[in-house]
Design a protein around this motif. Structure first.
Motif, PDB file in Angstrom:
ATOM      1  N   CYS A  71       8.904  10.173 -22.940  1.00 24.14           N
ATOM      2  CA  CYS A  71       9.354  11.317 -23.732  1.00 24.14           C
ATOM      3  C   CYS A  71       8.318  12.437 -23.797  1.00 24.14           C
ATOM      4  N   ARG A 239      25.953  10.488 -23.698  1.00 24.73           N
ATOM      5  CA  ARG A 239      24.667  10.381 -24.375  1.00 24.73           C
ATOM      6  C   ARG A 239      24.772   9.557 -25.657  1.00 24.73           C
ATOM      7  N   TRP A 240      25.846   9.744 -26.400  1.00 21.21           N
ATOM      8  CA  TRP A 240      25.942   9.017 -27.668  1.00 21.21           C
ATOM      9  C   TRP A 240      26.152   7.521 -27.441  1.00 21.21           C
ATOM     10  N   THR A 243      22.719   6.247 -26.675  1.00 25.41           N
ATOM     11  CA  THR A 243      21.934   6.155 -27.911  1.00 25.41           C
ATOM     12  C   THR A 243      22.318   4.908 -28.709  1.00 25.41           C
ATOM     13  N   MET A 246      20.854   1.920 -27.121  1.00 18.00           N
ATOM     14  CA  MET A 246      19.421   1.791 -27.419  1.00 18.00           C
ATOM     15  C   MET A 246      19.204   1.079 -28.750  1.00 18.00           C
ATOM     16  N   VAL A 247      19.959   1.478 -29.767  1.00 17.91           N
ATOM     17  CA  VAL A 247      19.791   0.890 -31.095  1.00 17.91           C
ATOM     18  C   VAL A 247      20.175  -0.591 -31.078  1.00 17.91           C
ATOM     19  N   TRP A 414      19.093   9.034 -19.294  1.00 22.94           N
ATOM     20  CA  TRP A 414      19.208  10.209 -20.161  1.00 22.94           C
ATOM     21  C   TRP A 414      18.616  11.434 -19.460  1.00 22.94           C
TER      22      TRP A 414
END
Length: 525
Positions: A71, A239-240, A243, A246-247, A414
């Protein structure tokens, strides 16, 4: 005297797990003998689980460093370097999905194997508990019959036969036989303690196994759903979804490490028991069972004597003697003392029921029934149970690897999605090959600064002729171009709006110019 048991051999994986190092919290080695009641042994199992906790902390730390570097330290990549990265991410996603699906399959098999093994163990415990309960019931029933029922009949007959000394002597002899039976029954080991222990162990094992099976089932379903949603997110480039993956990937990573620690500690502890189960059971039963009785049921060899054989023989002989005495009293005393018939028949029925109890007691005290339950329980927990736990540990390791790879690949995916969106935003809107340009409208103010082909042709005519024709080409709206095209045989389907936006006339205008200036075209012979 050969006492070695050949019908149970601990599997090799139990020896492998049994040899795992056992350390307490002070990093001192601990004896690997199965001693669940001692704190040092409990600490050694918790220490094995803490190794998985250390692996969890290390993996989260490495993932945090990697994600931070991705990042914060990412540089803009050139166009030609995007294709290899996309290929790498695609292959990583495919391999991760295959590993995770394989892990889920292994997990389902291991969960089923463990459940089958524990079910076989609890089933054997319930059967053994039923056998011990039957033994206690038979002993209690026989004692009650001899101490209460028989004594009442003998007291009444003693009053009836008071005038006949020989009959009273027969009653005294029967009382002595009843005392022998009572002594032999009292000498029987009290199995109520073992019955309570087996019942508590079976109930607690059933309770724990149900929630263990349910927990692993939910974890397997969660991993499978994460795998499917991850494939969907990569395919749709959402993308969502990435995400969310990832969680939940981090949550599943934590759960996988936790299941690995719990499974390892349970497998090692169970293997410590399976390597030497006889020693543990002998230590647990020495308070209410003699070593001879425990050895008899644990090994059950034909060469081993039955520790209850002498008591059962005395029981049988005393009972037979009493039945012979009752038969004689019924034959000779009833004609003289008719009132004694009722009590004599009552004693006869009591002796018959006691004999029936004796036959059942002899069958239940035989070692073959309890020993079979013992072997079935060992085979269930040490073969299917520990094998299933090993498969569950393998599932946890594969899940950890898959989720680590997934969490490393998602930031790259991403980045690729972001770069692709940026590339779409950088496309020139005036490019005629851009699909978005077909939805653009014509702007006359912009086209007024560009000379049309018609006006350029008119300027050439004015230089070649003393009377140049007036300029007829002008920037016309789209509707007028379409009308001219229809008048001169053109097809509006081929009128290209982007050409109008760039100041170029439609094809119908070219035909109009060539028809008006056809005399100026050179002729070749």
């Amino acid at each position: 005297m050969a006492t070695a048991r050949l019908d149970y051999i601990a599997p090799w994986w139990t020896y492998w797990l049994h040899n795992f190092p056992h350390f307490n919290f002070t990093f001192q080695p601990v004896d690997n003998t199965f001693r669940p009641g001692e704190s040092s042994y409990q600490q050694s199992l918790v220490f094995l689980a803490c190794i998985s906790a250390a692996g969890l902390v290390l993996s989260l730390l490495l993932l945090s460093v990697y994600l931070t570097s991705v990042c914060c330290c990412r540089k803009e990549e050139e166009e030609e370097t995007k294709r290899p990265d996309s290929c790498c991410v695609s292959w990583t996603a495919v391999i991760t999905g295959l590993i995770l699906c394989s892990a889920v399959g292994v997990g389902f098999y291991g969960n089923s194997q463990t459940n089958d093994g524990v079910y076989q163990l609890t089933y054997s415990l319930h059967n053994a508990n039923h056998t011990l309960g039957g033994l206690n019931s038979l002993v209690s029933s026989s004692l009650g019959s001899m101490e209460v029922g028989l004594q009442q009949h003998l007291n009444r007959l003693d009053e009836i036969f008071a005038a006949r000394g020989d009959y009273v002597q027969a009653l005294r002899f029967m009382g002595q036989m009843a005392d022998n039976i009572i002594r032999q029954l009292t000498a029987m080991p009290d199995l109520s303690k073992a019955k309570v222990d087996l019942s508590a162990i079976a109930d607690q094992t059933d309770y724990v196994e149900y929630y263990r099976w349910l927990t692993y089932l939910l974890l397997l379903i969660l991993d499978l759903v994460i795998c499917l949603v991850a494939c969907l997110g990569v395919a749709k480039q959402s993308r969502w979804l990435l995400t969310m993956i990832m969680v939940f990937g981090v949550i599943s990573l934590v759960l996988s490490w936790a299941s690995l620690g719990a499974g390892t500690a349970t497998a090692v502890g169970t293997s410590d028991f399976c390597v030497s189960p006889d020693k543990f059971i002998a230590n647990r039963t020495k308070e209410f069972l003699s070593a001879e009785v425990t050895h008899y049921y644990l090994y059950c060899s034909q060469s081993l004597p039955n520790p209850f054989q002498q008591s059962l023989t005395i029981f049988q002989r005393s009972l037979t003697t009493m039945q012979i005495q009752i038969q004689g009293l019924l034959q000779f005393s009833v004609p003289v003392f008719p009132t004694a018939e009722r009590d004599l028949l009552g004693i006869q029925r009591l002796l018959n029921s006691t004999e029936f109890n004796l036959n059942q007691l002899t069958a239940l005290l035989d070692c073959r029934g309890l020993h079979k339950n013992y072997l079935d329980g060992l085979m269930g927990v040490c073969y299917d149970g520990v094998e299933g736990l090993l498969y569950l540990c393998l599932f946890s390791l594969l899940s950890v690897s898959a989720f680590c790879a997934m969490l490393c690949a998602i930031p790259r995916a991403w980045t690729l999605i972001t770069s692709r969106d940026r590339a779409y935003d950088d496309i020139d809107e005036e490019d005629p090959f851009n699909p978005q340009a077909r939805h653009m409208t014509f702007n006359p103010s912009r086209a007024s600064h560009v000379h049309s082909f018609c006006s350029y042709s008119s300027s050439l005519d004015s230089q070649a002729s003393p009377h140049p024709p007036p300029q007829t080409a002008a920037i016309l709206p789209t509707s007028e171009y379409m009308n001219q095209s229809m008048l001169f045989g053109g097809n509006p389907r081929y009128e290209n709006v982007p050409l109008i936006g760039r100041g170029s006339p439609p094809p119908s205008t070219f035909r109009n110019i060539f028809s008006q200036n056809e005399n100026y075209l050179p002729v070749y012979d």
